[in-house]
Design a protein around this motif. Structure first.
Motif, PDB file in Angstrom:
ATOM      1  N   LEU A   1       0.823  -1.201   0.000  1.00  0.00           N
ATOM      2  CA  LEU A   1       0.000   0.000   0.000  1.00  0.00           C
ATOM      3  C   LEU A   1       0.862   1.258   0.000  1.00  0.00           C
ATOM      4  O   LEU A   1       0.620   2.192  -0.777  1.00  0.00           O
ATOM      5  N   ALA A   2       1.889   1.276   0.839  1.00  0.00           N
ATOM      6  CA  ALA A   2       2.731   2.476   0.919  1.00  0.00           C
ATOM      7  C   ALA A   2       3.437   2.715  -0.418  1.00  0.00           C
ATOM      8  O   ALA A   2       3.547   3.847  -0.894  1.00  0.00           O
ATOM      9  N   GLN A   3       3.887   1.640  -1.033  1.00  0.00           N
ATOM     10  CA  GLN A   3       4.585   1.800  -2.306  1.00  0.00           C
ATOM     11  C   GLN A   3       3.632   2.230  -3.414  1.00  0.00           C
ATOM     12  O   GLN A   3       3.960   3.101  -4.226  1.00  0.00           O
ATOM     13  N   ALA A   4       2.466   1.644  -3.419  1.00  0.00           N
ATOM     14  CA  ALA A   4       1.488   2.038  -4.436  1.00  0.00           C
ATOM     15  C   ALA A   4       1.085   3.501  -4.245  1.00  0.00           C
ATOM     16  O   ALA A   4       0.909   4.235  -5.224  1.00  0.00           O
ATOM     17  N   ALA A   5       0.966   3.919  -2.991  1.00  0.00           N
ATOM     18  CA  ALA A   5       0.580   5.315  -2.732  1.00  0.00           C
ATOM     19  C   ALA A   5       1.680   6.271  -3.172  1.00  0.00           C
ATOM     20  O   ALA A   5       1.400   7.347  -3.712  1.00  0.00           O
ATOM     21  N   CYS A   6       2.935   5.879  -2.972  1.00  0.00           N
ATOM     22  CA  CYS A   6       4.056   6.719  -3.440  1.00  0.00           C
ATOM     23  C   CYS A   6       3.975   6.898  -4.947  1.00  0.00           C
ATOM     24  O   CYS A   6       4.119   7.993  -5.477  1.00  0.00           O
ATOM     25  N   LEU A   7       3.756   5.768  -5.595  1.00  0.00           N
ATOM     26  CA  LEU A   7       3.715   5.811  -7.049  1.00  0.00           C
ATOM     27  C   LEU A   7       2.556   6.679  -7.531  1.00  0.00           C
ATOM     28  O   LEU A   7       2.709   7.521  -8.422  1.00  0.00           O
ATOM     29  N   ARG A   8       1.403   6.476  -6.938  1.00  0.00           N
ATOM     30  CA  ARG A   8       0.233   7.251  -7.323  1.00  0.00           C
ATOM     31  C   ARG A   8       0.489   8.747  -7.088  1.00  0.00           C
ATOM     32  O   ARG A   8       0.122   9.590  -7.905  1.00  0.00           O
ATOM     33  N   ALA A   9       1.150   9.060  -5.969  1.00  0.00           N
ATOM     34  CA  ALA A   9       1.447  10.462  -5.651  1.00  0.00           C
ATOM     35  C   ALA A   9       2.332  11.072  -6.735  1.00  0.00           C
ATOM     36  O   ALA A   9       2.102  12.193  -7.187  1.00  0.00           O
ATOM     37  N   ILE A  10       3.322  10.303  -7.152  1.00  0.00           N
ATOM     38  CA  ILE A  10       4.235  10.822  -8.169  1.00  0.00           C
ATOM     39  C   ILE A  10       3.506  10.999  -9.504  1.00  0.00           C
ATOM     40  O   ILE A  10       3.669  11.992 -10.190  1.00  0.00           O
ATOM     41  N   GLU A  11       2.679  10.023  -9.822  1.00  0.00           N
ATOM     42  CA  GLU A  11       1.871  10.107 -11.054  1.00  0.00           C
ATOM     43  C   GLU A  11       0.974  11.330 -11.071  1.00  0.00           C
ATOM     44  O   GLU A  11       0.770  11.955 -12.100  1.00  0.00           O
ATOM     45  N   GLN A  12       0.377  11.578  -9.913  1.00  0.00           N
ATOM     46  CA  GLN A  12      -0.647  12.628  -9.853  1.00  0.00           C
ATOM     47  C   GLN A  12      -0.103  13.910  -9.248  1.00  0.00           C
ATOM     48  O   GLN A  12      -0.860  14.718  -8.711  1.00  0.00           O
ATOM     49  N   ALA A  13       1.202  14.080  -9.335  1.00  0.00           N
ATOM     50  CA  ALA A  13       1.841  15.208  -8.646  1.00  0.00           C
ATOM     51  C   ALA A  13       1.244  16.556  -9.054  1.00  0.00           C
ATOM     52  O   ALA A  13       1.198  17.476  -8.259  1.00  0.00           O
TER      53      ALA A  13
ATOM     54  N   ARG B   1      -4.262  10.589   2.175  1.00  0.00           N
ATOM     55  CA  ARG B   1      -5.544  10.512   1.484  1.00  0.00           C
ATOM     56  C   ARG B   1      -5.453   9.566   0.281  1.00  0.00           C
ATOM     57  O   ARG B   1      -6.353   8.769   0.028  1.00  0.00           O
ATOM     58  N   ILE B   2      -4.346   9.667  -0.423  1.00  0.00           N
ATOM     59  CA  ILE B   2      -4.130   8.768  -1.565  1.00  0.00           C
ATOM     60  C   ILE B   2      -4.089   7.317  -1.087  1.00  0.00           C
ATOM     61  O   ILE B   2      -4.734   6.431  -1.652  1.00  0.00           O
ATOM     62  N   ALA B   3      -3.335   7.090  -0.006  1.00  0.00           N
ATOM     63  CA  ALA B   3      -3.226   5.723   0.527  1.00  0.00           C
ATOM     64  C   ALA B   3      -4.607   5.221   0.935  1.00  0.00           C
ATOM     65  O   ALA B   3      -4.986   4.082   0.651  1.00  0.00           O
ATOM     66  N   HIS B   4      -5.349   6.093   1.573  1.00  0.00           N
ATOM     67  CA  HIS B   4      -6.674   5.706   2.026  1.00  0.00           C
ATOM     68  C   HIS B   4      -7.572   5.333   0.840  1.00  0.00           C
ATOM     69  O   HIS B   4      -8.231   4.299   0.842  1.00  0.00           O
ATOM     70  N   ASN B   5      -7.563   6.183  -0.187  1.00  0.00           N
ATOM     71  CA  ASN B   5      -8.398   5.917  -1.361  1.00  0.00           C
ATOM     72  C   ASN B   5      -7.988   4.637  -2.070  1.00  0.00           C
ATOM     73  O   ASN B   5      -8.829   3.851  -2.508  1.00  0.00           O
ATOM     74  N   LEU B   6      -6.670   4.432  -2.170  1.00  0.00           N
ATOM     75  CA  LEU B   6      -6.181   3.205  -2.808  1.00  0.00           C
ATOM     76  C   LEU B   6      -6.640   1.984  -2.023  1.00  0.00           C
ATOM     77  O   LEU B   6      -7.042   0.970  -2.592  1.00  0.00           O
ATOM     78  N   TRP B   7      -6.563   2.118  -0.724  1.00  0.00           N
ATOM     79  CA  TRP B   7      -6.929   1.000   0.145  1.00  0.00           C
ATOM     80  C   TRP B   7      -8.406   0.672  -0.029  1.00  0.00           C
ATOM     81  O   TRP B   7      -8.788  -0.476  -0.200  1.00  0.00           O
ATOM     82  N   ILE B   8      -9.223   1.707  -0.019  1.00  0.00           N
ATOM     83  CA  ILE B   8     -10.658   1.496  -0.159  1.00  0.00           C
ATOM     84  C   ILE B   8     -11.001   0.958  -1.540  1.00  0.00           C
ATOM     85  O   ILE B   8     -11.782   0.028  -1.695  1.00  0.00           O
ATOM     86  N   SER B   9     -10.385   1.549  -2.564  1.00  0.00           N
ATOM     87  CA  SER B   9     -10.861   1.251  -3.912  1.00  0.00           C
ATOM     88  C   SER B   9     -10.262  -0.018  -4.492  1.00  0.00           C
ATOM     89  O   SER B   9     -10.904  -0.705  -5.258  1.00  0.00           O
ATOM     90  N   GLU B  10      -9.016  -0.328  -4.134  1.00  0.00           N
ATOM     91  CA  GLU B  10      -8.398  -1.459  -4.831  1.00  0.00           C
ATOM     92  C   GLU B  10      -7.813  -2.507  -3.913  1.00  0.00           C
ATOM     93  O   GLU B  10      -8.212  -3.659  -3.916  1.00  0.00           O
TER      94      GLU B  10
END
Lengths: 246, 177
Positions: free
Chosen positions: B41-53, B68-77
């Motif tokens: 989760l932490a790694q996916a959130a890092c990646l998403r953050a960089i993507e959506q910078a 917030r990104i981590a939370h959304n990722l956790w909930i959604s996927e």
């Protein structure tokens, strides 16, 4: 005297000093005359400092911090900033890699490379699944791109063990990521996405995010194998997969 | 060099991800309840953050945005996968925590309290960590979790009642708040 005045939520907000959300002065006044309020408050009291201190130890775990691709020596980080350089290499790798080395619009390859850059040995080292569990996982991810795979087809690399499969998404397009761990502890990923770009079946080698990478295409799919810094190894493995028409 | 124009938010995110990572991992552990899940989760959130910078608002709290990104990722996927593979929503087991390096011995009570928090239901433990560990105000926690402030308050009340009961015997010696 029964006290119906305050909700638990208000008492908690009082304890937390969230003045907007608690009738602070009313609670203070009630505390002076009503022992029930005091009891209720006590029943909600916890040692929040102990909570914070306990969780502070998790910050020191330092496990699985993002993998930091080794920066090419030409970048010339000085010795005094070595500690920082290790962590910044990630950021630089992702940033510079995406914007300078590759085309302006990052495609799925950049996406996967950036993702792979976050992997460390520890990300994969603990994963031990038997063949049945691996097959179940592969069946699940295979659906995403319509490609059936078996653990036996994947566990064919000498010097690297197949670890797991997962589905990722790029621009709402599913891709699957199959991960391997080499005997040297390098995490590798074979990523497969549906594509009709007609890329050559012969693996094309490159460097992405400071890692060795190979890209090829085959019957409606594009493949990226990435990880570590051993170009020869990636080439060997890419050819093995390409020839086996995974 | 058309990318230079919007470089600022990208810069901040890129440079900030590494510094935020330990806290992000800790929050991810809180959500997933498993150390392995926290890595993903932490790694996916890092990646998403960089993507959506470019969606990051310069001048705002980067950690909060990443939580917030981590939370959304956790909930959604990721939670779906975790549930399917038998992880995630189950309470944290000792085995998962044994892997974690212990702190100094004096911190034994702190550790017990931490374990108690990690054994709360997912929604409660996430809220407790955001407010009492990360120090976010109710309003900020509500934004990260995308829930009304009243829900933050009721989760904290339930969590506090549970933890308070468990550590009743400690109350004489330590000051609660």
């Amino acid at each position: 005297m029964a006290d119906r005045t305050f909700t638990d939520e208000e008492l908690v907000a009082f304890l937390d000093g969230e003045e907007e959300h608690a009738p602070m002065s009313a609670i203070r006044a009630a505390l002076k005359r009503d022992p029930v309020v005091q009891q209720r408050l006590d029943a909600l009291r916890i040692d929040t400092q102990a909570v914070a201190d306990g969780f502070a130890t998790l910050l020191e775990q330092n496990r699985h911090a993002p993998e930091t691709p080794v920066a090419p020596p030409a970048r010339g980080f000085g010795v005094p900033v070595m500690a920082m350089a290790a962590s910044l290499a990630l950021a630089i790798g992702l940033g510079a890699g995406t914007y300078l080395n590759h085309k302006a619009q990052p495609g799925w390859l950049d996406y996967v490379a950036a993702y792979q850059a976050l992997y460390s040995t520890e990300t994969l080292a603990h994963i031990q699944q038997d063949a049945v569990a691996q097959q179940a996982e592969l069946d699940r991810v295979a659906v995403a791109i319509g490609k059936m795979l078996t653990p036996a087809e994947l566990d064919v690399l000498s010097g690297a063990e197949y670890k797991r499969a997962q589905v990722l998404n790029f621009n709402d397009k599913p891709l699957i990521q199959l991960t391997f761990l080499t005997d040297d502890g390098d995490p590798l990923a074979l990523c497969i996405i549906r594509s009709d770009k007609g890329r050559s079946a012969r693996p094309e080698l490159s460097q992405m995010e400071g890692m060795s990478a190979a890209v090829w295409g085959q019957s409606g799919y594009e493949y990226l194998l990435i990880g570590g810094q051993d170009n020869a190894q990636i080439e060997r493995y890419a050819e093995a997969f390409s020839e086996a028409e995974i | 060099m058309k990318f230079w124009r919007r470089q600022t938010s990208h810069d901040i995110v890129r440079d900030g991800v590494v510094a935020v990572f330990p806290r992000l991992w800790r929050y991810s552990l809180t959500l997933t309840g498993r150390a392995e899940g926290a890595d993903d989760l932490a790694q996916a959130a890092c990646l998403r953050a960089i993507e959506q910078a470019d969606r990051f608002e310069v001048g705002t709290d980067l950690a909060k945005w990443m939580f917030r990104i981590a939370h959304n990722l956790w909930i959604s996927e990721l939670r779906k996968t975790a549930v399917r593979t038998g992880g995630g929503l189950v309470a944290i087991e000792d085995a998962d925590l044994r892997d974690l390096k212990p702190g100094p011995e004096a911190a034994l009570l702190n550790r017990e309290v931490m374990v108690a928090v990690l054994r709360l239901p997912e929604a409660q433990r996430a809220t407790v960590v955001l407010v009492y560990v990360e120090g976010y105000a109710y309003r900020e926690a509500a934004e990260i979790l995308d829930i009304p402030i009243g829900t933050v308050m009721s989760r904290l009340a339930s969590a506090r009642a549970t933890i308070s009961r468990m550590f009743e015997h400690e109350k004489g010696t330590r000051h609660g708040r």
